[in-house]
Design a protein around this motif. Structure first.
Motif, PDB file in Angstrom:
ATOM      1  N   UNK A  78       0.812  -1.217   0.000  1.00  0.00           N
ATOM      2  CA  UNK A  78       0.000   0.000   0.000  1.00  0.00           C
ATOM      3  C   UNK A  78       0.845   1.266   0.000  1.00  0.00           C
ATOM      4  N   UNK A  79       2.172   1.120   0.112  1.00  0.00           N
ATOM      5  CA  UNK A  79       3.091   2.256   0.077  1.00  0.00           C
ATOM      6  C   UNK A  79       3.486   2.603  -1.356  1.00  0.00           C
ATOM      7  N   UNK A  80       4.263   3.673  -1.508  1.00  0.00           N
ATOM      8  CA  UNK A  80       5.034   3.862  -2.728  1.00  0.00           C
ATOM      9  C   UNK A  80       6.051   2.725  -2.811  1.00  0.00           C
ATOM     10  N   UNK A  81       6.384   2.311  -4.018  1.00  0.00           N
ATOM     11  CA  UNK A  81       7.405   1.282  -4.191  1.00  0.00           C
ATOM     12  C   UNK A  81       7.943   1.305  -5.620  1.00  0.00           C
ATOM     13  N   UNK A  82       9.115   0.719  -5.777  1.00  0.00           N
ATOM     14  CA  UNK A  82       9.690   0.499  -7.107  1.00  0.00           C
ATOM     15  C   UNK A  82      10.148  -0.947  -7.169  1.00  0.00           C
ATOM     16  N   UNK A  83      10.199  -1.490  -8.376  1.00  0.00           N
ATOM     17  CA  UNK A  83      10.593  -2.889  -8.490  1.00  0.00           C
ATOM     18  C   UNK A  83      11.126  -3.238  -9.862  1.00  0.00           C
ATOM     19  N   UNK A  84      11.763  -4.405  -9.917  1.00  0.00           N
ATOM     20  CA  UNK A  84      12.351  -4.903 -11.157  1.00  0.00           C
ATOM     21  C   UNK A  84      11.942  -6.357 -11.344  1.00  0.00           C
ATOM     22  N   UNK A  89      15.277 -16.973 -17.806  1.00  0.00           N
ATOM     23  CA  UNK A  89      15.386 -17.987 -18.848  1.00  0.00           C
ATOM     24  C   UNK A  89      14.794 -17.510 -20.173  1.00  0.00           C
ATOM     25  N   UNK A  90      14.208 -16.313 -20.154  1.00  0.00           N
ATOM     26  CA  UNK A  90      13.556 -15.768 -21.349  1.00  0.00           C
ATOM     27  C   UNK A  90      12.557 -16.764 -21.936  1.00  0.00           C
ATOM     28  N   UNK A  91      11.868 -17.500 -21.057  1.00  0.00           N
ATOM     29  CA  UNK A  91      10.868 -18.454 -21.542  1.00  0.00           C
ATOM     30  C   UNK A  91       9.453 -17.886 -21.498  1.00  0.00           C
ATOM     31  N   UNK A  92       9.320 -16.637 -21.008  1.00  0.00           N
ATOM     32  CA  UNK A  92       8.044 -15.920 -20.980  1.00  0.00           C
ATOM     33  C   UNK A  92       6.995 -16.658 -20.163  1.00  0.00           C
ATOM     34  N   UNK A  93       7.469 -17.434 -19.162  1.00  0.00           N
ATOM     35  CA  UNK A  93       6.554 -18.185 -18.311  1.00  0.00           C
ATOM     36  C   UNK A  93       6.767 -17.925 -16.823  1.00  0.00           C
ATOM     37  N   UNK A  94       8.000 -17.529 -16.425  1.00  0.00           N
ATOM     38  CA  UNK A  94       8.314 -17.381 -15.015  1.00  0.00           C
ATOM     39  C   UNK A  94       9.295 -16.231 -14.839  1.00  0.00           C
ATOM     40  N   UNK A  95       9.118 -15.455 -13.761  1.00  0.00           N
ATOM     41  CA  UNK A  95      10.035 -14.346 -13.515  1.00  0.00           C
ATOM     42  C   UNK A  95      10.265 -14.159 -12.031  1.00  0.00           C
ATOM     43  N   UNK A  96      11.333 -13.445 -11.721  1.00  0.00           N
ATOM     44  CA  UNK A  96      11.638 -13.011 -10.365  1.00  0.00           C
ATOM     45  C   UNK A  96      11.237 -11.551 -10.224  1.00  0.00           C
ATOM     46  N   UNK A  97      10.549 -11.228  -9.127  1.00  0.00           N
ATOM     47  CA  UNK A  97      10.123  -9.862  -8.842  1.00  0.00           C
ATOM     48  C   UNK A  97      10.792  -9.391  -7.559  1.00  0.00           C
ATOM     49  N   UNK A 107      10.035  -6.664  -0.787  1.00  0.00           N
ATOM     50  CA  UNK A 107       8.957  -7.558  -1.204  1.00  0.00           C
ATOM     51  C   UNK A 107       9.460  -8.320  -2.411  1.00  0.00           C
ATOM     52  N   UNK A 108       9.257  -9.631  -2.426  1.00  0.00           N
ATOM     53  CA  UNK A 108       9.744 -10.426  -3.554  1.00  0.00           C
ATOM     54  C   UNK A 108       8.865 -11.645  -3.747  1.00  0.00           C
ATOM     55  N   UNK A 109       8.870 -12.159  -4.944  1.00  0.00           N
ATOM     56  CA  UNK A 109       8.135 -13.382  -5.257  1.00  0.00           C
ATOM     57  C   UNK A 109       8.622 -13.927  -6.594  1.00  0.00           C
ATOM     58  N   UNK A 110       8.283 -15.178  -6.835  1.00  0.00           N
ATOM     59  CA  UNK A 110       8.458 -15.785  -8.149  1.00  0.00           C
ATOM     60  C   UNK A 110       7.082 -15.824  -8.791  1.00  0.00           C
ATOM     61  N   UNK A 119       5.076 -17.368  -3.024  1.00  0.00           N
ATOM     62  CA  UNK A 119       5.859 -16.769  -1.936  1.00  0.00           C
ATOM     63  C   UNK A 119       7.298 -17.257  -1.972  1.00  0.00           C
ATOM     64  N   UNK A 120       8.215 -16.331  -1.749  1.00  0.00           N
ATOM     65  CA  UNK A 120       9.637 -16.653  -1.871  1.00  0.00           C
ATOM     66  C   UNK A 120      10.425 -15.549  -1.210  1.00  0.00           C
ATOM     67  N   UNK A 121      11.384 -15.904  -0.404  1.00  0.00           N
ATOM     68  CA  UNK A 121      12.257 -14.926   0.225  1.00  0.00           C
ATOM     69  C   UNK A 121      13.674 -15.142  -0.283  1.00  0.00           C
ATOM     70  N   UNK A 122      14.024 -14.396  -1.313  1.00  0.00           N
ATOM     71  CA  UNK A 122      15.373 -14.480  -1.846  1.00  0.00           C
ATOM     72  C   UNK A 122      16.355 -13.710  -0.984  1.00  0.00           C
ATOM     73  N   UNK A 123      17.629 -13.968  -1.184  1.00  0.00           N
ATOM     74  CA  UNK A 123      18.686 -13.249  -0.473  1.00  0.00           C
ATOM     75  C   UNK A 123      19.182 -12.125  -1.368  1.00  0.00           C
TER      76      UNK A 123
END
Length: 201
Positions: A78-84, A89-97, A107-110, A119-123
């Motif tokens: 609910x805050x301001x945020x930026x993300x990438x 794999x450039x398979x257009x099916x799965x990404x990391x956020x 905040x992160x997820x696959x 749900x995913x907690x990357x390092x």
């Protein structure tokens, strides 16, 4: 590709940022349909042998309206945020956020096409800083946090950068115009080329 590591403090003051690939988020993709972005956002991307760096400058016509709260991980939508977003794999099916708010809350997820986010907690590391013109953020993602193909040659990754802008409505800006009649979001993502010779975890 650079050979200088940054200090992740939310301030893009290292000279090496001047060598980064740079773009702006020109489109409001929600609720507007590819209308002009309400505020300017600059995005910077570079990497060294072990990690990828992403920087943001999120300008705001009214910095006092920025929403920023300390929160648990993954609880600051609910805050301001930026993300990438990286489709490694450039398979257009799965990404990391990877997303950060103006106080550095992560905040992160696959995301998997057609089934939402997992749900995913990357390092990874992040920091942000509010300023008189808006706010800025730095993100450092070790390649060991990601999965991708090993290759000595340049790779192609799907890419998007996004910004959440909660004011009268919860607006979102993005790097490219989206076709709402196309259910495949990653099929429309930008393609970036690089990362030659880097190793995944």
């Amino acid at each position: 590709r650079v050979d200088t590591r940054i200090t992740v403090d939310g301030v893009l003051d290292e000279p090496v940022w001047q060598r980064a690939w740079t773009m702006t988020l020109d489109y409001e993709v929600h609720p507007g349909e590819n209308t002009p972005a309400q505020a300017r956002t600059e995005v910077f991307v570079m990497h060294d042998a072990n990690r990828v760096f992403v920087g943001f400058r999120a300008y705001d016509p009214n910095p006092k309206a920025i929403r920023a709260h300390l929160a648990d991980r993954d609880q600051a939508w609910n805050d301001d945020w930026v993300g990438v977003i990286f489709d490694t794999f450039n398979d257009e099916r799965r990404d990391y956020l990877f997303v950060v708010n103006p106080l550095g809350v992560q905040m992160d997820m696959i995301e998997v096409s057609g089934s939402g986010g997992t749900p995913w907690d990357g390092i990874w590391s992040s920091a942000a800083k509010m300023t008189e013109w808006g706010w800025s953020a730095e993100i450092e993602i070790p390649f060991s946090t990601l999965r991708f193909q090993r290759s000595d040659k340049p790779q192609i990754w799907g890419f998007d950068a996004i910004r959440g802008y909660p004011r009268d409505t919860q607006a979102q800006m993005g790097a490219f115009a989206r076709d709402r009649n196309n259910n495949c979001y990653l099929c429309q993502a930008l393609k970036i080329v690089g990362f030659a010779g880097v190793s995944p975890g």
